[in-house]
Each structure stands twice: as C-alpha cells, then as structure tokens.
Design a protein around this motif. Structure first.
Motif, PDB file in Angstrom:
ATOM      1  N   ASN A  50       0.822  -1.201   0.000  1.00 43.27           N
ATOM      2  CA  ASN A  50       0.000   0.000   0.000  1.00 43.27           C
ATOM      3  C   ASN A  50       0.861   1.256   0.000  1.00 43.27           C
ATOM      4  O   ASN A  50       0.551   2.240  -0.686  1.00 43.27           O
ATOM      5  CB  ASN A  50      -0.964  -0.001   1.184  1.00 43.27           C
ATOM      6  CG  ASN A  50      -2.023   1.058   1.047  1.00 43.27           C
ATOM      7  OD1 ASN A  50      -2.690   1.151   0.015  1.00 43.27           O
ATOM      8  ND2 ASN A  50      -2.190   1.870   2.078  1.00 43.27           N
ATOM      9  N   ASN A  58       0.794   4.178  -2.787  1.00 38.06           N
ATOM     10  CA  ASN A  58       0.690   5.600  -2.465  1.00 38.06           C
ATOM     11  C   ASN A  58       1.796   6.398  -3.145  1.00 38.06           C
ATOM     12  O   ASN A  58       1.551   7.494  -3.667  1.00 38.06           O
ATOM     13  CB  ASN A  58       0.738   5.811  -0.955  1.00 38.06           C
ATOM     14  CG  ASN A  58      -0.510   5.335  -0.252  1.00 38.06           C
ATOM     15  OD1 ASN A  58      -1.580   5.243  -0.861  1.00 38.06           O
ATOM     16  ND2 ASN A  58      -0.384   5.006   1.010  1.00 38.06           N
ATOM     17  N   ARG A  66      -6.359  -0.486  -3.701  1.00 41.08           N
ATOM     18  CA  ARG A  66      -5.991  -0.154  -2.326  1.00 41.08           C
ATOM     19  C   ARG A  66      -6.830  -0.945  -1.333  1.00 41.08           C
ATOM     20  O   ARG A  66      -8.004  -1.209  -1.576  1.00 41.08           O
ATOM     21  CB  ARG A  66      -6.167   1.346  -2.066  1.00 41.08           C
ATOM     22  CG  ARG A  66      -5.096   2.184  -2.727  1.00 41.08           C
ATOM     23  CD  ARG A  66      -5.293   3.609  -2.360  1.00 41.08           C
ATOM     24  NE  ARG A  66      -4.142   4.402  -2.830  1.00 41.08           N
ATOM     25  CZ  ARG A  66      -4.175   5.681  -3.033  1.00 41.08           C
ATOM     26  NH1 ARG A  66      -5.289   6.364  -2.810  1.00 41.08           N
ATOM     27  NH2 ARG A  66      -3.106   6.326  -3.455  1.00 41.08           N
TER      28      ARG A  66
END
Length: 67
Positions: free
Chosen positions: A15, A19, A66
């Motif tokens: 994750n 990002n 996500r």
C-alpha cells in the motif's frame, strides 16, 4: 521462527508503494499541465492527451487496488 513478513506487513508495504506511485502519477500530470513557453505541436499535444488519459486510468486502478 521465520524472518518472512506477515501478510499484514506485506499489505502495508504494498500500500505504501501504491501511495508513492499515485503521488508520482500526480507529479507527472502536473508537469503535463505546466505552462509552456511555446505551443506544443499537434503530435506533442496528442501525446500529452494520451499521457493524461493513461495517468487517469492508472490512478483509478490504484484506487481500486488499495486496501
């Protein structure tokens, strides 16, 4: 005892990378929206449009992936 990461650690690291990729895509989009000192050629303008569309598609895919 294993030194391998746990599933939660793997998800968190993945994750974090998503990002970072999302931010990088935003930076690329910002460059494409910059002011120009000369107008782009028709070919360059078409490339800019394709790049912006691809960035939007990629950002949407990241959002879907996500946790």
């Amino acid at each position: 005892m294993s030194n391998l990461p746990t599933p939660a650690e793997i998800i968190a690291k993945a994750n974090a990378e998503l990002n970072q990729a999302y931010r990088a895509l935003g930076d690329a989009r910002d460059w494409l929206l910059s002011d120009w000192d000369v107008q782009p050629t028709a070919e360059q303008a078409a490339t800019i449009r394709r790049m912006r569309e691809a960035i939007g598609t990629a950002k949407d895919a990241i959002n879907e992936g996500r946790p």
